[in-house]
Design a protein around this motif. Structure first.
Motif, PDB file in Angstrom:
ATOM      1  N   SER A 114       0.806  -1.226   0.000  1.00  0.00           N
ATOM      2  CA  SER A 114       0.000   0.000   0.000  1.00  0.00           C
ATOM      3  C   SER A 114       0.838   1.274   0.000  1.00  0.00           C
ATOM      4  O   SER A 114       0.422   2.292  -0.554  1.00  0.00           O
TER       5      SER A 114
ATOM      6  N   ILE B 248       1.708   2.178  -3.560  1.00  0.00           N
ATOM      7  CA  ILE B 248       0.473   2.453  -4.309  1.00  0.00           C
ATOM      8  C   ILE B 248      -0.139   3.779  -3.883  1.00  0.00           C
ATOM      9  O   ILE B 248      -0.574   4.583  -4.714  1.00  0.00           O
TER      10      ILE B 248
ATOM     11  N   VAL C 279      -7.189   5.251  -4.356  1.00  0.00           N
ATOM     12  CA  VAL C 279      -6.983   3.876  -3.886  1.00  0.00           C
ATOM     13  C   VAL C 279      -8.202   3.386  -3.103  1.00  0.00           C
ATOM     14  O   VAL C 279      -8.642   2.241  -3.253  1.00  0.00           O
TER      15      VAL C 279
ATOM     16  N   ALA D  74      -5.973  -2.445   1.276  1.00  0.00           N
ATOM     17  CA  ALA D  74      -5.640  -1.112   0.778  1.00  0.00           C
ATOM     18  C   ALA D  74      -6.460  -0.033   1.482  1.00  0.00           C
ATOM     19  O   ALA D  74      -5.945   1.043   1.809  1.00  0.00           O
TER      20      ALA D  74
END
Length: 407
Positions: free
Chosen positions: A59, A62, A71, A108
């Protein structure tokens, strides 16, 4: 604007909690429909949690690339699609397939929103954030119980939760521009009250995992998430098979467990102004242990309900308080890295401990459920108290060194 986005974040955490409790309460009916053994639920849970571990570890990169808002939106969309897949799954194999995106999306959301709130909002919002996870985890079994008791089907329960998730995804999509605005305008941090302990940990001397107490903290997270997930997954099966409670009633009783977590975390948000995190963690662990003992003792069935509620109330403050304690325990320099380790280990606990109990129960009886819960909570309490002793000694040593320097 900041307050409005906080409401959106709370809604997103509700969506994170909604699916978490569904499998456990629905499995007594699902396993009959699929002709699957009891322990299959444990392996499904392991698959979901495995996806959560992977996405939480990834995560950081990202989130830096796409931002928390995007996200979160994509993750909620993934979980919605996965839940819809559960509704249509023709076999257990398809359940395992849809469990993967369900876990990836959940990890996430969890990592992203925890980091966002810790960075841009004050400390007490952490407890309230996890309170809203409890709102979702509480209403999930209630919704499922209504369909099981009214229509004798679990599929419509998953369909309804999926529809709620898709609605939240739409709301998140239209509020995407707010996230960057809050980042630019809001410099509030949850670390206002953190005691800087970095002076104890000299630069370059140790790695995060080598800091004294980190492994004990990781053990506490492992056992906490292990017991929270185990109670949610196997509580209904224990009530149905051992206490001979009807399936729909058992699902409602488990929802009271999640309600205990929810209400407890809501109250914790206020109590943190007066009591320390350490006191709240210890009190919660002792209360949860007492509730587990209620499940174990040969008392009337209503005491099982009381036990579930006590466990929920006891677990309520532990997780958010341990998260908030991280920089205070180990210093701001290493807190972000250690926080990541803690989340990964926490998900490891929820991945492996529930299936382990299911595996043992398949060869013995689900009646071992309360014994296992007592042992896990006791292990968590022991790890936490050992860490407290170590931190107290460190604080005393720091004070003695400070006095010596003054003299």
């Amino acid at each position: 604007m900041t307050t409005f986005l906080l409401v959106i974040i709370y809604l997103a955490f509700i969506s994170l909690g909604l699916p978490d409790s569904l499998l456990g309460v629905a499995w007594p009916v699902m396993k009959s429909d699929y002709g699957a053994p009891l322990e299959t639920a444990g392996f499904l849970f392991m698959t979901i949690a495995g996806g959560t571990i992977i996405s939480s570890l990834a995560s950081g990169k990202i989130l830096k690339r796409f931002g928390t808002g995007q996200v979160t939106f994509v993750s909620v969309l993934m979980t919605a699609g996965a839940l819809l897949g559960f509704n249509f799954a023709p076999s257990v194999l398809w359940l395992f397939l849809f469990a993967i995106p369900l876990g990836l999306g959940a990890g996430a959301i969890d990592a992203g929103l925890n980091d966002y709130v810790a960075t841009h909002y004050k400390a007490h919002h952490m407890s309230w954030l996890h309170c809203f996870w409890g709102v979702g985890a509480t209403f999930g079994p209630i919704i499922m119980a209504q369909f099981i008791s009214g229509q004798n089907t679990w599929r419509n329960g998953y369909f309804t939760i999926a529809a709620i998730q898709f609605t939240l995804a739409i709301i998140l999509f239209f509020t995407l521009p707010l996230w960057n605005r809050v980042v630019k305008n809001n410099n509030t941090t949850s670390n206002e009250e953190i005691v800087d302990s970095d002076e104890i940990i000299r630069d370059g001397e140790v790695k995060p995992l080598q800091i004294k107490g980190v492994k004990l903290a990781l053990a506490s997270f492992l056992f906490y998430c292990g017991v929270e997930a185990t109670v949610g997954l196997w509580g209904s099966s224990y009530l149905v098979n051992v206490r001979e409670i009807p399936v729909a009633v058992a699902a409602q009783w488990v929802s009271f467990y999640y309600a205990g977590i929810t209400i407890g975390r809501f109250l914790t948000g206020f109590v943190t102004f007066k009591y320390s995190n350490r006191s709240l963690i210890r009190t919660g662990q002792l209360l949860a242990l007492t509730g587990a003992i209620f499940l174990f003792l040969p008392l009337p069935s209503v005491f099982s309900l009381v036990g579930f509620i006590m466990i929920g109330l006891g677990l309520a403050p532990i997780f958010p308080c341990m998260l908030h304690e991280t920089p205070t325990r180990f210093g701001k320099k290493h807190s972000q890295t250690i926080m990541g380790y803690q989340m990964a280990v926490a998900y490891t606990g929820s991945t492996f401990l529930p299936p382990l109990l299911g595996f043992m129960a398949s060869y013995t009886t689900i009646g071992i459920f309360p014994i296992c819960i007592i042992l896990i909570i006791a292990a968590m309490l022991l790890s936490s108290e050992k860490l407290n002793v170590l931190l107290t000694k460190r604080a005393l040593l720091k004070r003695e060194n400070a006095n010596t320097t003054v003299i």
